[in-house]
Design an enzyme around this catalytic site. Sequence first.
Site, mmCIF file in Angstrom:
data_model
loop_
_atom_site.group_PDB
_atom_site.id
_atom_site.type_symbol
_atom_site.label_atom_id
_atom_site.label_comp_id
_atom_site.label_asym_id
_atom_site.label_seq_id
_atom_site.Cartn_x
_atom_site.Cartn_y
_atom_site.Cartn_z
ATOM 1 N N LYS A 13 0.831 -1.220 0.000
ATOM 2 C CA LYS A 13 0.000 0.000 0.000
ATOM 3 C C LYS A 13 0.864 1.267 0.000
ATOM 4 O O LYS A 13 0.599 2.198 -0.742
ATOM 5 C CB LYS A 13 -0.902 0.055 1.255
ATOM 6 C CG LYS A 13 -1.869 -1.093 1.391
ATOM 7 C CD LYS A 13 -2.812 -0.873 2.576
ATOM 8 C CE LYS A 13 -2.091 -0.796 3.911
ATOM 9 N NZ LYS A 13 -1.491 -2.076 4.360
ATOM 10 N N ARG A 88 -8.574 1.240 10.004
ATOM 11 C CA ARG A 88 -8.215 -0.163 10.211
ATOM 12 C C ARG A 88 -9.253 -0.888 11.058
ATOM 13 O O ARG A 88 -9.115 -2.096 11.285
ATOM 14 C CB ARG A 88 -6.866 -0.261 10.914
ATOM 15 C CG ARG A 88 -5.661 -0.494 9.985
ATOM 16 C CD ARG A 88 -4.431 -0.373 10.851
ATOM 17 N NE ARG A 88 -3.249 -1.037 10.425
ATOM 18 C CZ ARG A 88 -2.223 -0.457 9.801
ATOM 19 N NH1 ARG A 88 -2.295 0.786 9.402
ATOM 20 N NH2 ARG A 88 -1.123 -1.136 9.568
ATOM 21 N N ARG A 127 11.659 -5.528 3.466
ATOM 22 C CA ARG A 127 11.400 -4.107 3.248
ATOM 23 C C ARG A 127 12.471 -3.247 3.926
ATOM 24 O O ARG A 127 12.876 -3.515 5.051
ATOM 25 C CB ARG A 127 10.032 -3.808 3.845
ATOM 26 C CG ARG A 127 9.591 -2.380 3.798
ATOM 27 C CD ARG A 127 8.115 -2.281 3.777
ATOM 28 N NE ARG A 127 7.476 -2.722 5.000
ATOM 29 C CZ ARG A 127 6.159 -2.662 5.184
ATOM 30 N NH1 ARG A 127 5.379 -2.216 4.223
ATOM 31 N NH2 ARG A 127 5.639 -3.068 6.311
ATOM 32 N N ARG A 160 12.334 -1.257 9.519
ATOM 33 C CA ARG A 160 11.417 -0.939 10.610
ATOM 34 C C ARG A 160 11.461 -2.043 11.655
ATOM 35 O O ARG A 160 11.481 -3.217 11.310
ATOM 36 C CB ARG A 160 9.992 -0.845 10.065
ATOM 37 C CG ARG A 160 9.621 0.536 9.607
ATOM 38 C CD ARG A 160 8.349 0.534 8.849
ATOM 39 N NE ARG A 160 7.251 -0.129 9.558
ATOM 40 C CZ ARG A 160 6.007 -0.183 9.102
ATOM 41 N NH1 ARG A 160 5.710 0.373 7.960
ATOM 42 N NH2 ARG A 160 5.078 -0.791 9.793
ATOM 43 N N ARG A 171 0.734 -8.595 13.417
ATOM 44 C CA ARG A 171 0.086 -7.541 12.603
ATOM 45 C C ARG A 171 -0.904 -8.166 11.621
ATOM 46 O O ARG A 171 -1.965 -7.611 11.364
ATOM 47 C CB ARG A 171 1.151 -6.724 11.868
ATOM 48 C CG ARG A 171 1.938 -5.841 12.838
ATOM 49 C CD ARG A 171 3.211 -5.299 12.217
ATOM 50 N NE ARG A 171 2.967 -4.437 11.092
ATOM 51 C CZ ARG A 171 3.876 -4.145 10.160
ATOM 52 N NH1 ARG A 171 5.094 -4.660 10.226
ATOM 53 N NH2 ARG A 171 3.589 -3.339 9.174
HETATM 54 P P1 AMP Z 1 1.833 0.715 9.082
HETATM 55 O O1 AMP Z 1 2.958 1.661 8.878
HETATM 56 O O2 AMP Z 1 0.566 1.170 8.400
HETATM 57 O O3 AMP Z 1 2.171 -0.708 8.769
HETATM 58 O O4 AMP Z 1 1.494 0.746 10.654
HETATM 59 C C1 AMP Z 1 2.449 0.352 11.616
HETATM 60 C C2 AMP Z 1 1.792 0.186 12.971
HETATM 61 O O5 AMP Z 1 1.206 1.438 13.371
HETATM 62 C C3 AMP Z 1 0.635 -0.803 13.023
HETATM 63 O O6 AMP Z 1 1.089 -2.126 13.236
HETATM 64 C C4 AMP Z 1 -0.167 -0.268 14.199
HETATM 65 O O7 AMP Z 1 0.437 -0.610 15.426
HETATM 66 C C5 AMP Z 1 -0.025 1.228 14.025
HETATM 67 N N1 AMP Z 1 -1.101 1.808 13.170
HETATM 68 C C6 AMP Z 1 -0.957 2.452 11.988
HETATM 69 N N2 AMP Z 1 -2.125 2.861 11.499
HETATM 70 C C7 AMP Z 1 -3.065 2.463 12.402
HETATM 71 C C8 AMP Z 1 -4.477 2.565 12.459
HETATM 72 N N3 AMP Z 1 -5.188 3.165 11.482
HETATM 73 N N4 AMP Z 1 -5.103 2.029 13.534
HETATM 74 C C9 AMP Z 1 -4.418 1.422 14.535
HETATM 75 N N5 AMP Z 1 -3.094 1.264 14.529
HETATM 76 C C10 AMP Z 1 -2.407 1.793 13.466
#
Ligand code: AMP
Length: 217
Positions: A13, A88, A127, A160, A171
Amino acid sequence: MNLVFLGPPGAGKGTQAKRVAEAKQLVHLATGDLLRAAIKDATPLGLEAKGYMDRGSLVPDELVLRIVDATLAALPVSQGVLFDGFPRTVAQAEGLAAMLAARGRKIDRVVFFDIHDAHLIRRATGRRTCAVCGRPYHLEFQPPRVAGRCDVDGGELVQRSDDSAETMTRRIGAYQGDTAKLLPYYESRGLLARIDAAAQIDDVARALAGLVRGGDG
Ligand code: AMP
């Protein structure tokens, strides 16, 4: 135009969102990036979010909605937004709908990045991101020209901390438990479009370009 990119972690994404946002002049609003910035700046919100993120759990809806609302409040209504990794949960989707309605905005399309779970861990663990400009790479699928260095600015490529196989498993669990409920939610509202996210990066980009072309007017 306001778009939502929805899909499991490691579906690609973020990579595609960067391209589409640039091509369509949308603000790329990635809650994961906003939360990581809040952690880096050691804000109260960042400190609260950190434990959840390190574990691979979802950050509570109330925190995420607050950070999105603050970001939207700073944008003119005419500025389109690409929401990446948000919403989410169904509660976040309802919060977003209310926030957008209050500002005379609406979601034009939700793109579901469809990919089998088996691909996700391999995608996420390979990644890497440029520590300087944030450009995404992948050791296998999108390697840099010089190992460990960004093609654009030579910045160091970093991994990361939540892209480990163990955290990724959690996740993916959070995705299946909460986020997948958004598929019927948006489908029933006539907003959902699906793309094959297991395809090559450029093929996914082409499919997306076709999907979002209609939303200009
Ligand atoms: P991402 O960078 O989108 O993979 O997000 C990394 C982490 O941030 C996730 O595993 C969650 O812990 C947190 N996170 C990001 N976006 C959200 C969201 N919309 N709702 C809840 N947690 C989020």
